[in-house]
Motif scaffolding. Structure first.
Motif, PDB file in Angstrom:
ATOM      1  N   ARG A   1      21.513  10.618 -16.854  1.00  0.00           N
ATOM      2  CA  ARG A   1      21.974  11.623 -17.814  1.00  0.00           C
ATOM      3  C   ARG A   1      23.088  12.504 -17.249  1.00  0.00           C
ATOM      4  N   LEU A   2      22.965  12.875 -15.963  1.00  0.00           N
ATOM      5  CA  LEU A   2      23.906  13.819 -15.362  1.00  0.00           C
ATOM      6  C   LEU A   2      25.052  13.154 -14.607  1.00  0.00           C
TER       7      LEU A   2
ATOM      8  N   GLY B   1       0.785  -1.230   0.000  1.00  0.00           N
ATOM      9  CA  GLY B   1       0.000   0.000   0.000  1.00  0.00           C
ATOM     10  C   GLY B   1       0.818   1.283   0.000  1.00  0.00           C
ATOM     11  N   LYS B   2       2.126   1.181  -0.008  1.00  0.00           N
ATOM     12  CA  LYS B   2       3.001   2.359   0.033  1.00  0.00           C
ATOM     13  C   LYS B   2       3.574   2.620  -1.353  1.00  0.00           C
ATOM     14  N   LYS B   3       3.462   3.864  -1.836  1.00  0.00           N
ATOM     15  CA  LYS B   3       4.005   4.213  -3.147  1.00  0.00           C
ATOM     16  C   LYS B   3       5.506   3.951  -3.179  1.00  0.00           C
ATOM     17  N   VAL B   4       5.930   3.261  -4.246  1.00  0.00           N
ATOM     18  CA  VAL B   4       7.332   2.897  -4.378  1.00  0.00           C
ATOM     19  C   VAL B   4       7.945   3.503  -5.628  1.00  0.00           C
ATOM     20  N   PHE B   5       7.212   3.482  -6.723  1.00  0.00           N
ATOM     21  CA  PHE B   5       7.788   3.949  -7.978  1.00  0.00           C
ATOM     22  C   PHE B   5       6.695   4.501  -8.868  1.00  0.00           C
ATOM     23  N   GLY B   6       7.001   5.643  -9.486  1.00  0.00           N
ATOM     24  CA  GLY B   6       6.074   6.281 -10.405  1.00  0.00           C
ATOM     25  C   GLY B   6       6.814   7.310 -11.239  1.00  0.00           C
ATOM     26  N   LYS B   7       6.067   8.273 -11.739  1.00  0.00           N
ATOM     27  CA  LYS B   7       6.629   9.268 -12.652  1.00  0.00           C
ATOM     28  C   LYS B   7       7.797  10.055 -12.044  1.00  0.00           C
ATOM     29  N   GLY B   8       7.636  10.532 -10.814  1.00  0.00           N
ATOM     30  CA  GLY B   8       8.689  11.328 -10.167  1.00  0.00           C
ATOM     31  C   GLY B   8       9.984  10.559  -9.992  1.00  0.00           C
ATOM     32  N   PRO B   9       9.949   9.392  -9.340  1.00  0.00           N
ATOM     33  CA  PRO B   9      11.177   8.610  -9.218  1.00  0.00           C
ATOM     34  C   PRO B   9      11.760   8.203 -10.568  1.00  0.00           C
ATOM     35  N   CYS B  10      10.919   7.959 -11.547  1.00  0.00           N
ATOM     36  CA  CYS B  10      11.395   7.610 -12.890  1.00  0.00           C
ATOM     37  C   CYS B  10      12.190   8.776 -13.480  1.00  0.00           C
ATOM     38  N   ILE B  11      11.653   9.974 -13.379  1.00  0.00           N
ATOM     39  CA  ILE B  11      12.351  11.166 -13.882  1.00  0.00           C
ATOM     40  C   ILE B  11      13.664  11.368 -13.123  1.00  0.00           C
ATOM     41  N   LEU B  12      13.626  11.177 -11.806  1.00  0.00           N
ATOM     42  CA  LEU B  12      14.845  11.316 -11.000  1.00  0.00           C
ATOM     43  C   LEU B  12      15.919  10.342 -11.475  1.00  0.00           C
ATOM     44  N   LEU B  13      15.553   9.081 -11.688  1.00  0.00           N
ATOM     45  CA  LEU B  13      16.531   8.105 -12.162  1.00  0.00           C
ATOM     46  C   LEU B  13      17.068   8.469 -13.541  1.00  0.00           C
ATOM     47  N   LYS B  14      16.196   8.923 -14.432  1.00  0.00           N
ATOM     48  CA  LYS B  14      16.654   9.321 -15.768  1.00  0.00           C
ATOM     49  C   LYS B  14      17.633  10.490 -15.686  1.00  0.00           C
ATOM     50  N   ASN B  15      17.368  11.423 -14.780  1.00  0.00           N
ATOM     51  CA  ASN B  15      18.272  12.564 -14.612  1.00  0.00           C
ATOM     52  C   ASN B  15      19.607  12.131 -14.019  1.00  0.00           C
TER      53      ASN B  15
ATOM     54  N   SER C   1      25.009  12.154 -11.544  1.00  0.00           N
ATOM     55  CA  SER C   1      25.103  12.660 -10.179  1.00  0.00           C
ATOM     56  C   SER C   1      23.712  12.767  -9.563  1.00  0.00           C
ATOM     57  N   LEU C   2      23.550  12.204  -8.374  1.00  0.00           N
ATOM     58  CA  LEU C   2      22.291  12.349  -7.643  1.00  0.00           C
ATOM     59  C   LEU C   2      22.089  13.804  -7.246  1.00  0.00           C
ATOM     60  N   ASN C   3      23.150  14.452  -6.823  1.00  0.00           N
ATOM     61  CA  ASN C   3      23.068  15.848  -6.404  1.00  0.00           C
ATOM     62  C   ASN C   3      22.629  16.754  -7.562  1.00  0.00           C
ATOM     63  N   LYS C   4      23.243  16.573  -8.729  1.00  0.00           N
ATOM     64  CA  LYS C   4      22.872  17.389  -9.897  1.00  0.00           C
ATOM     65  C   LYS C   4      21.439  17.100 -10.342  1.00  0.00           C
ATOM     66  N   ALA C   5      21.048  15.832 -10.292  1.00  0.00           N
ATOM     67  CA  ALA C   5      19.687  15.457 -10.679  1.00  0.00           C
ATOM     68  C   ALA C   5      18.675  16.101  -9.737  1.00  0.00           C
ATOM     69  N   ALA C   6      18.965  16.076  -8.447  1.00  0.00           N
ATOM     70  CA  ALA C   6      18.071  16.691  -7.464  1.00  0.00           C
ATOM     71  C   ALA C   6      17.969  18.194  -7.705  1.00  0.00           C
ATOM     72  N   ARG C   7      19.112  18.838  -7.895  1.00  0.00           N
ATOM     73  CA  ARG C   7      19.123  20.282  -8.142  1.00  0.00           C
ATOM     74  C   ARG C   7      18.299  20.652  -9.367  1.00  0.00           C
ATOM     75  N   GLU C   8      18.440  19.857 -10.446  1.00  0.00           N
ATOM     76  CA  GLU C   8      17.697  20.136 -11.673  1.00  0.00           C
ATOM     77  C   GLU C   8      16.186  20.037 -11.451  1.00  0.00           C
ATOM     78  N   MET C   9      15.788  19.202 -10.503  1.00  0.00           N
ATOM     79  CA  MET C   9      14.366  19.012 -10.211  1.00  0.00           C
ATOM     80  C   MET C   9      13.892  19.912  -9.066  1.00  0.00           C
ATOM     81  N   ASN C  10      14.743  20.866  -8.646  1.00  0.00           N
ATOM     82  CA  ASN C  10      14.434  21.749  -7.522  1.00  0.00           C
ATOM     83  C   ASN C  10      14.069  20.955  -6.274  1.00  0.00           C
TER      84      ASN C  10
END
Length: 114
Positions: free
Chosen positions: A33-34, A16-30, A36-45
């Motif tokens: 591409r980049l 019943g707990k959300k695990v994966f969807g559009k947001g985490p998918c975009i984060l992983l793609k970033n 870096s987790l830090n750069k990906a987070a920054r790009e997504m504000n």
């Protein structure tokens, strides 16, 4: 008259707990591409800690790693998607595209007169 439209989103849950969807998918793609987790987070504000929490929460629920990290060295550090993460992103995107097409068709069939 305003046009009635359908909006849909798809996400996966574990117990019943959300695990994966559009947001985490975009984060992983970033991250992919980049490099870096830090750069990906920054790009997504998003804060690094929130991005880290999303990734690690999904990893715990899914039971496998999504991101590998490499520390310093000559090339510097970075973050990289695991093979499983790449497969998950690809499957989620393909599923979402096909599911959205089917849902839109059903919506048209059922609500064309509204």
């Amino acid at each position: 008259m305003n046009e009635l439209k359908l909006e849909s989103r798809f996400w996966m849950t574990v117990d019943g707990k959300k695990v994966f969807g559009k947001g985490p998918c975009i984060l992983l793609k970033n991250i992919d591409r980049l490099g870096s987790l830090n750069k990906a987070a920054r790009e997504m504000n998003m804060s690094y800690s929130k991005a880290w929490s999303i990734i690690h929460g999904a990893e715990r629920a899914l039971g496998y790693a999504l991101v590998e990290t490499k520390s310093g060295g000559l090339d510097g550090g970075g973050s990289f998607l695991t093979v499983e993460a790449k497969r998950l992103v690809r499957a989620y995107e393909e599923f979402s595209k096909e599911a959205e097409e089917l849902v839109n068709k059903l919506y048209e069939d059922y609500f064309k007169d509204f």
